[in-house]
Design a protein around this motif. Structure first.
Motif, mmCIF file in Angstrom:
data_model
loop_
_atom_site.group_PDB
_atom_site.id
_atom_site.type_symbol
_atom_site.label_atom_id
_atom_site.label_comp_id
_atom_site.label_asym_id
_atom_site.label_seq_id
_atom_site.Cartn_x
_atom_site.Cartn_y
_atom_site.Cartn_z
ATOM 1 N N CYS A 10 0.832 -1.205 0.000
ATOM 2 C CA CYS A 10 0.000 0.000 0.000
ATOM 3 C C CYS A 10 0.861 1.248 0.000
ATOM 4 C CB CYS A 10 -0.921 0.003 1.224
ATOM 5 S SG CYS A 10 -2.283 1.196 1.115
ATOM 6 N N PHE A 11 0.428 2.251 -0.786
ATOM 7 C CA PHE A 11 1.045 3.568 -0.737
ATOM 8 C C PHE A 11 0.569 4.302 0.515
ATOM 9 C CE2 PHE A 11 1.630 2.840 -5.258
ATOM 10 C CZ PHE A 11 2.801 3.535 -5.558
ATOM 11 N N THR A 12 1.441 5.136 1.077
ATOM 12 C CA THR A 12 1.034 6.100 2.102
ATOM 13 C C THR A 12 1.436 7.479 1.626
ATOM 14 O OG1 THR A 12 3.105 6.001 3.367
ATOM 15 C CG2 THR A 12 1.383 4.403 3.931
ATOM 16 N N ASN A 16 1.262 11.135 9.145
ATOM 17 C CA ASN A 16 0.643 11.608 10.381
ATOM 18 C C ASN A 16 -0.863 11.366 10.417
ATOM 19 O OD1 ASN A 16 -0.247 13.533 8.591
ATOM 20 N ND2 ASN A 16 0.753 15.258 9.577
ATOM 21 N N ARG A 17 -1.451 11.006 9.292
ATOM 22 C CA ARG A 17 -2.876 10.672 9.303
ATOM 23 C C ARG A 17 -3.115 9.180 9.067
ATOM 24 N NH1 ARG A 17 -5.800 13.088 3.845
ATOM 25 N NH2 ARG A 17 -4.792 11.700 2.333
ATOM 26 N N CYS A 18 -2.058 8.401 9.071
ATOM 27 C CA CYS A 18 -2.174 6.941 8.995
ATOM 28 C C CYS A 18 -2.111 6.393 10.407
ATOM 29 C CB CYS A 18 -1.048 6.352 8.143
ATOM 30 S SG CYS A 18 -1.086 6.854 6.414
ATOM 31 N N GLU A 19 -3.190 5.850 10.886
ATOM 32 C CA GLU A 19 -3.312 5.389 12.277
ATOM 33 C C GLU A 19 -2.959 6.501 13.252
ATOM 34 O OE1 GLU A 19 -4.757 2.452 12.357
ATOM 35 O OE2 GLU A 19 -4.492 2.430 10.179
ATOM 36 N N PHE A 228 -2.270 -0.596 -3.384
ATOM 37 C CA PHE A 228 -3.455 0.263 -3.400
ATOM 38 C C PHE A 228 -3.060 1.689 -3.035
ATOM 39 C CE2 PHE A 228 -5.100 -3.969 -2.784
ATOM 40 C CZ PHE A 228 -6.184 -3.991 -3.636
ATOM 41 N N TRP A 229 -3.798 2.624 -3.602
ATOM 42 C CA TRP A 229 -3.730 4.022 -3.215
ATOM 43 C C TRP A 229 -5.024 4.334 -2.476
ATOM 44 C CZ3 TRP A 229 -0.272 7.911 -3.129
ATOM 45 C CH2 TRP A 229 -0.753 9.194 -2.834
ATOM 46 N N GLU A 230 -5.031 4.780 -1.246
ATOM 47 C CA GLU A 230 -3.900 5.060 -0.387
ATOM 48 C C GLU A 230 -4.330 4.731 1.026
ATOM 49 O OE1 GLU A 230 -2.035 7.937 2.469
ATOM 50 O OE2 GLU A 230 -4.062 8.031 1.726
ATOM 51 N N TRP A 231 -3.429 4.387 1.935
ATOM 52 C CA TRP A 231 -3.716 3.820 3.257
ATOM 53 C C TRP A 231 -4.831 4.540 4.012
ATOM 54 C CZ3 TRP A 231 -1.259 -0.305 5.889
ATOM 55 C CH2 TRP A 231 -1.600 -0.425 7.254
ATOM 56 N N PRO A 234 -9.047 3.684 3.113
ATOM 57 C CA PRO A 234 -9.700 2.465 3.614
ATOM 58 C C PRO A 234 -9.589 2.283 5.121
ATOM 59 C CG PRO A 234 -7.665 1.916 2.490
ATOM 60 C CD PRO A 234 -7.911 3.359 2.229
ATOM 61 N N ARG A 235 -8.540 2.834 5.731
ATOM 62 C CA ARG A 235 -8.369 2.647 7.164
ATOM 63 C C ARG A 235 -9.208 3.634 7.982
ATOM 64 N NH1 ARG A 235 -8.194 -0.690 9.872
ATOM 65 N NH2 ARG A 235 -7.150 0.431 11.569
ATOM 66 N N GLU A 236 -9.324 4.870 7.517
ATOM 67 C CA GLU A 236 -9.969 5.908 8.324
ATOM 68 C C GLU A 236 -11.370 6.294 7.857
ATOM 69 O OE1 GLU A 236 -8.548 6.836 11.052
ATOM 70 O OE2 GLU A 236 -6.670 5.769 10.663
ATOM 71 N N ARG A 237 -11.650 6.110 6.557
ATOM 72 C CA ARG A 237 -12.921 6.622 6.045
ATOM 73 C C ARG A 237 -13.842 5.554 5.464
ATOM 74 N NH1 ARG A 237 -12.279 11.828 2.403
ATOM 75 N NH2 ARG A 237 -14.563 11.593 2.607
#
Length: 370
Positions: A10-12, A16-19, A228-231, A234-237
């Motif tokens: 996965c791309f990030t 600071n907004r990933c987890e 996938f674009w971008e972490w 799918p993780r936060e939204r």
């Protein structure tokens, strides 16, 4: 170089907004998803990504600790290709990245010469680094883009198969992308596509069914890796997209490699043999292989006298030209037998310095012709 990526990644963009910037949690989630590589942004044109800088060291250390590769990426414009390449080089040298991805899009159209300069500059610094190209999914739509210029220098092709506003076509779009790049007009590289797991901000959001279809199509085509674009999305939204990424099987997933065994200690050198070199930072043992150091040109030789090392303080680059015969940039010496124990180190040091200045005054070490 062979493809080193297998499985899901996965791309990030902004760490600071990933987890919430918790790198430990990010790594745990990547493991749960059986991801084998992560791709953080390290540069944008000639600028570094200051927002990501505080997180990169921890990301690499924690990812490597569990067998996850870290592939850095840069968005390029080719406005100043040499400077953009230099920025990438500077950032890549900071940490032990496993590879690098060039994200080149519309700004790079009609810039084949600039792309060549950028890639040449980058490859001159990292001739053996794993590299990929991330760009348009359909080359026939973008004839002005210098695909072959980039593909000549990279190891894999990572087309952006983003099916925006075309729900239900993810698998077909991936197949078309692979077919177009398989045309003989293009330099052939393994295709590791990137799928859509985001919103375009205009109301369109990727559907979980299409993420699943994308993975299944890649599986059916025996592709080695997908991303996938971008972490964040799918993780936060859109957690349904994350569930699809995690739950859809993909055979390319490899279990993290077990840790390498500890190397066995090298045996002590025989008395009278050449021990190695010493820089200000370290000492290295060598045997019969040639020695050549481009970075540390100032070295100090060691001779072994009955298991006692004596600093000879001779600077130069040493390499072997025959059994027991070593050459440096300063002088040649044949070392066939242990040299006699010197009266004191200062005496031996003076002898070597004098020999270096005028070799005719002294025979070679250990006897024999020089």
């Amino acid at each position: 170089m062979e493809n080193i990526l297998h499985g899901k990644g996965c791309f990030t963009w902004l760490l600071n907004r990933c987890e919430g910037g918790d790198i430990g949690d990010l790594i745990k989630k990547a493991q749960e998803a059986q991801m084998t590589f992560l791709m953080p942004k390290i540069a944008d044109g000639i600028a570094k990504t200051d927002d990501n800088t505080p997180y990169l060291k921890n990301l690499i250390e924690m990812a490597h600790a569990v067998g996850i590769k870290v592939i850095a990426w840069q968005f390029v414009y080719l406005i100043n290709p040499a400077s953009e390449a230099t920025r990438a080089i500077v950032e890549l040298k900071k940490y032990p990245y496993d590879g690098f991805v060039i994200n080149a899009e519309g700004a790079c159209k009609n810039k084949a010469a600039q792309a060549e300069l950028y890639c040449q500059t980058l490859r001159s610094a990292f001739p053996n680094m794993f590299m990929g190209l991330s760009s348009f999914r359909y080359p026939t739509y973008h004839p002005e883009f210098p695909f072959n210029t980039f593909l000549k220098y990279v190891d894999v092709n990572m087309p952006q198969v983003y099916w925006e506003d075309s729900d239900g076509t993810a698998g077909k779009q991936l197949q078309r992308s692979v077919n177009e790049f398989s045309d003989g007009h293009f330099i052939q590289r393994p295709i590791l596509p990137t799928g859509a797991a985001y919103t375009n901000g205009k109301g369109w959001v990727a559907k979980a069914a299409d993420v699943k279809a994308f993975i299944e199509a890649a599986e059916a085509m025996d592709l080695e890796a997908i991303s996938f674009w971008e972490w964040y999305y799918p993780r936060e939204r859109f957690p349904e997209l994350w569930d699809a990424i995690v739950e859809t099987p993909f055979a390319g997933v490899d279990a993290p490699a077990p840790p390498e065994p500890e190397p066995e200690p090298e045996p002590e050198p025989e008395p009278g043999s050449f021990w190695g070199i010493c820089t200000a930072a370290n000492a290295l043992k060598v045997r019969s292989e040639p020695i050549y150091y481009e970075d540390d040109r100032n070295v100090v030789g060691y001779l072994v006298h009955d298991e006692k090392r004596l600093v000879t303080a001779v600077q130069g680059i040493w390499w072997q030209v025959g059994p027991g015969e070593w050459v440096s940039s300063n002088f040649m010496a044949r070392i066939s037998e242990p040299a006699p124990e010197p009266e004191d180190p200062d005496h031996d040091l003076a002898w070597l310095i004098e020999m270096h200045e005028d070799p005719s005054k002294h025979p070679p070490v250990g006897g024999g012709s020089g």
